[in-house]
Motif scaffolding. Structure first.
Motif: not given
Length: 679
Positions: A183-206
């Protein structure tokens, strides 16, 4: 008004700085009556009032300017009718991160989590407009960009048509970092990040430090969880294979570790174990909530060579961890290379009694005839009496051990240099004779692992044997020796080296050295040294999905690798090993040298993390990831209205910064006027 980065509101405390400067910079001049200017006091009072008013105006301008800068860092957003006063954003860039780790294969009330995730992605596409840019990234421990361009819903869904949950874990932090970079490399005016996940506790690692270079990146994040409620899941955690070499005709024992991941629900299910396609166990298992169980399987080994095995249980909500593969290498005989000259007769007879090969197949070579080719088909090399090795010979043995072989080194004067080279300890060896007495072994409190066939009477008889000469070794840490002399000097000990082992034994195989060689215990002691000691390996099931595989080999050859599913490839070759790229599906990898099978490696998913089905609160995940502007949209909430509501606000950071700059310019103008009048 809301703020996308509310933590920066603490910077409003900086408005105290101009106030303090104003207070401490006031000039306090003592008043002294002076008769000649008393008629000017009325005129001077009016002039001072104007100056004080101007100073108060400067103070107010400075306070407002500092306050607006602090508000700008907090990224203010206005909503409702007030938002209409500010221009709307232009074109939009959206990046959708879709979790495909194997925990997304769990079946919840609404179906498989991954399929529900794809449905939520389709709803996101419905809320983008023609001309918007969209990127879709599948992620587990790695990332795969499956679409990147202007939105075409059918093309995006077509790119996901064959997508399925993988066998890997989850690296949510790495996926978000990739999405933000895109998204940082985009020249669009509006930037949106969508995260579809089960968000496991182990998913963040360290926990990592957030990249401050992207702290001001204007990205709005939407978190869309797809989780299973109270999912009952039992995983086949591991298969503990025998830690010693197996031989045809012996009885093998497996340990199967099961775990009930549910905190509330007990589980009852059938468990099945097959070896080489033959079922050796079928049992009904009952497991309490949040509990482990180890099931033992005992079976006869009926053939030699590499054997595949599989453990299966009835599928539950997460089928990915219900099957576990393992392999066994069953030897017809242990192949031994004996390096000895004169004095090796009794040692050779102990390895192959009466010249009849049992569990040991031995080949003897004189020291002067020894080459590296002799080790090509050997499992164990025994360094015996005679001429002794050259430094080059010791290097050959060292390489053999580091690649998985076993060396047995007898502590004899001619082998002293080899023992000191092959040991990782600083050995000091003294060879002593006792003309008037004898050395004896210390009776162990229990039989060491390699002497498992010896009972109490055998150990007592072994301790009564007399030695006329002995190698007295110093430099071995306490507790390392498996057998010791009465004086405390180690008699037999083992050291792991690379992938193999070196066994040191203070045994002189000549009758004049003592009673051991002609006793009934010499043969079983040598046999057990060869068959058991040094063959002990850490319990292992092979490799994990997604990990590269390295397999030690001697020399070159026409190597072929067969992957799970039947596909074949030519591996690359490193120093003394062939290298197999990461395998992405569970099963068994078979390695061939020509038409001969030289190895089998079981490949399994790492269920220690993904099987837990312990979920993070999405807001907690967003905090850990440093996502300031975020909105959590649960599955029971309609997606379109939530996205539209989030988009109605207008971020007014730039107008606030412009207002602060205008106030600073006005302050500079007023300050210059004041200096002109007072100068």
């Amino acid at each position: 008004m809301n703020f996308l980065s509310p933590l920066y509101l603490f910077a409003l405390a900086a408005v105290a700085v101009p106030i303090l400067i104003h207070i401490f910079s006031r000039r306090r001049v003592p008043e002294v009556p002076f008769s000649t200017i008393r008629f000017l006091s009325r005129s001077d009072r009016r002039s001072m009032m104007r100056i004080n008013m101007r100073r108060l105006l400067l103070l107010l301008l400075r306070i407002l300017a500092v306050g607006l800068v602090a508000l700008a860092f907090a990224r203010p957003v206005v909503r409702g009718s007030l938002a209409a006063l500010f221009p709307a954003g232009g074109s939009r860039a959206a990046c959708v991160l879709l979790d495909r780790s194997f925990s997304m294969g769990v079946e919840g009330d609404g179906g498989v989590a991954f399929d529900r995730g794809v449905a939520r992605l389709a709803a996101i596409l419905d809320n983008l407009e023609r001309g918007d840019a969209v990127s879709v990234v599948l992620f587990d421990t790695g990332t795969e960009i499956v679409y990147d361009g202007e939105i075409e819903k059918e093309a995006v869904l077509d790119a996901l048509r064959d997508a399925r949950p993988s066998w890997g874990g989850t690296d949510l932090r790495g996926a978000v970092a990739l999405g933000e970079r895109m998204l940082a490399g985009s020249r669009r005016d509006v930037r949106e990040l969508y995260i579809i996940s089960d968000f496991q506790k182990t998913s963040l690692g360290r926990a990592g430090t957030r990249d401050t270079s992207r702290a001001d990146l204007p990205v709005r994040a939407f978190l869309l969880p797809v989780q299973a409620n109270a999912a009952a899941n039992v995983s086949v955690e591991s298969v503990v294979v025998p830690s010693v070499a197996l031989h045809k005709g012996e009885t093998a024992e497996l340990g199967i570790v099961l775990r009930n991941r549910s905190r509330e629900l007990a589980a009852k299910f059938p468990l099945e174990v097959s070896i080489a396609g033959r079922r050796v166990m079928e049992k009904e298992i009952e497991l309490l909530p949040d509990n482990y169980s180890t099931e033992t399987v005992v079976f006869p080994v009926e053939r030699s060579g590499w054997i595949e095995g599989v453990v299966k249980k009835r599928s539950d909500r997460l089928p990915a961890d219900d099957t576990r593969y393992f392999t066994l290498n069953v030897r017809d005989r242990t192949r031994v290379l004996l390096l000895a000259d004169e004095g090796g007769f009794y040692l050779e007879q102990a390895l192959v009694p009466g010249g009849v090969e049992g569990d040991v197949a031995a080949v003897k070579r004189a020291w002067r005839a020894f080459t590296s080719a002799d080790l090509g088909s050997a499992d164990v090399v025994v360094l015996g009496p005679g001429r002794g090795p050259s430094p080059a010979d010791v290097e050959i043995v060292d390489r053999f051990v580091s690649r998985g072989g076993t060396a047995i080194v007898l502590l004899l004067p001619e082998l002293e240099a080899a023992a000191m080279k092959l040991s990782r300890y600083p050995l000091k060896i003294e060879f002593e004779e006792m003309p008037q007495g004898f050395f004896r072994l210390a009776k162990p409190s229990a039989a060491p692992g390699f002497l498992a066939p010896f009972d109490e009477r055998d150990l007592e008889a072994l301790a009564r044997l007399r030695f006329r000469s002995a190698a007295l070794v110093r430099g071995i840490p306490p507790g390392v020796a498996k057998l010791s002399l009465e004086r405390g000097a180690p008699f037999i000990w083992e050291e792991r080296r690379g992938e193999g082992a070196v066994v040191f034994a203070a045994i002189d195989p000549r009758p004049e050295a003592g009673e051991l060689v002609l006793s009934p215990y010499f043969l079983p002691l040598v046999q057990q040294l060869v068959l058991a000691t040094g063959a002990e390996l850490p319990a292992s099931e092979g490799s994990l999905v997604g990990e590269p595989i390295s397999w030690s080999v001697e020399g070159g050859g026409a190597f072929t690798v067969e992957l799970p599913g039947g596909a074949t490839l030519k591996p690359s070759e490193g120093s003394g090993a062939i290298l197999v790229p990461p395998v992405e599906t569970p099963g068994v990898v078979t390695i061939f040298a020509g038409t001969e099978t030289i190895g089998k490696i079981a490949v399994n998913p790492d269920c220690r993390e993904e099987s837990d089905l312990a979920y993070l609160e999405p807001r907690a995940a967003a905090d850990s990831l440093g996502l300031g502007a975020r909105l959590v949209i649960e599955e029971d909430r309609e997606l379109a209205p939530a996205i539209r509501a989030a988009r109605t606000g207008r971020e007014i950071t730039v107008p606030v910064l412009l207002a602060a700059m205008a106030l600073l310019a006005l302050e500079l103008f007023v300050a210059q006027r004041e200096r002109g009048e007072t100068g």
